[in-house]
Design an enzyme around this catalytic site. Sequence first.
Site, PDB file in Angstrom:
ATOM      1  CE  LYS A  38     -40.684  -9.741  49.368  1.00  0.00           C
ATOM      2  NZ  LYS A  38     -39.621  -9.108  48.550  1.00  0.00           N
ATOM      3  NE  ARG A 136     -34.015  -5.224  45.880  1.00  0.00           N
ATOM      4  CZ  ARG A 136     -35.098  -5.229  46.125  1.00  0.00           C
ATOM      5  NH1 ARG A 136     -35.352  -4.629  47.401  1.00  0.00           N
ATOM      6  NH2 ARG A 136     -36.016  -5.882  45.476  1.00  0.00           N
ATOM      7  CE1 TYR A 264     -36.398  -4.017  83.236  1.00  0.00           C
ATOM      8  CE2 TYR A 264     -37.329  -4.232  81.043  1.00  0.00           C
ATOM      9  CZ  TYR A 264     -37.086  -4.691  82.214  1.00  0.00           C
ATOM     10  OH  TYR A 264     -37.100  -6.026  82.536  1.00  0.00           O
ATOM     11  CG  MET A 313     -37.788  -9.516  75.297  1.00  0.00           C
ATOM     12  SD  MET A 313     -36.811 -10.783  75.866  1.00  0.00           S
ATOM     13  CE  MET A 313     -35.201  -9.859  75.704  1.00  0.00           C
TER      14      MET A 313
END
Length: 368
Positions: A38, A136, A264, A313
């Site tokens: 998966k 779950r 940043y 990013m």
Amino acid sequence: MAKAEETVLEIDLKALGHNYTFLRSKIKPDTKFMAVVKAYAYGSDSVAIATYLQNLGVDYFAVAYVNEGVTLREGGITAPILVLHPQKTHFKTLIENNLEPSIYSKTILSDFIATAEEMGKTDYPIHLKFNTGLNRLGFSADDLPEISSLINQQKAVQVIALLSHLAATEDANETDFTNLQLTRFDAICKKVDALFTTKTLKHVLNTSGIINYPHAQYDMVRSGIGLYGYGNEPHIDAELQPVMTLKTIISQKHTIPTGESVGYNRKYKSDHKTITATLPLGHADGIGREYGHGKTYVSIHGKLAPIIGNVCMDMIMVDVTNIECEEGDEVEIFGKNLSANEFAETAQTITYEILTGLSQRIKRIIKN
């Protein structure tokens, strides 16, 4: 392998084969092996991984959602594929692609039977999932009378397997709880066998379960993270080989004078002359902001370079003041030399998250 010239994820199929052989050696010869592929095969390439494993003789594959199973079928995978969390809206597609659903609730069971009947199916294979303590997904043992009544009144589906999911097989402090889950599962299996005439496969063990609870392998085991080189325990990690190595290059170097800042929000301010290297990957590639501020390292020529300032990013900056390197040099983020376990732990997360969070924009290179 050729030196990286951009950000790439190398996928080493020989390492995958080594891990499969190791895990297979821990179970009986007649126990089936389900490979969990998966989430793009834990961030790698699900078709390439499944194709290689199918050629090695893996018995079953598991995916989370129907679209992942469809991708495998379109990629040429013919082995049985279990869908762990099927949704009603995809039942028809599931059946059209000969996938097997994990049925976990009375609503899902009723809806799936209705779809199978509508499509004219007889004895379509399903797995019943029981909740033994993870809380779950899954039926409770108390649901058995209603489940059996519903199944025995129709012919569209046939129960071929029973499963549950263990919560803490890697945790030595939770042995009692794991044994409780296994006891619950065993009791459920005995009740189901008394209610249905057809023999069912039983599967409950995950990677750490294979290692720590081999007596509970039943008819089949499931392995995900172990196939990709991580066993949740240091002594098992030592036996496995990382399948994925994330690499990039140095785009540019800068000399930062004392008092200057980097990145940043000026989150890094130099208190001495610093040399930095800018690398072409960032949080859009799966390297989150939590990896910045000197907590996490990358490897350049075998030496560790801390990530400084905020992760951007598309870029990160690392401190290479004490490392001889040039623009264009290769950088290992994690893999063969710097474990993804170590990388993840610096941000107080787990290997699963860093691997499965790798962006699909990163180029995958298959290494045979």
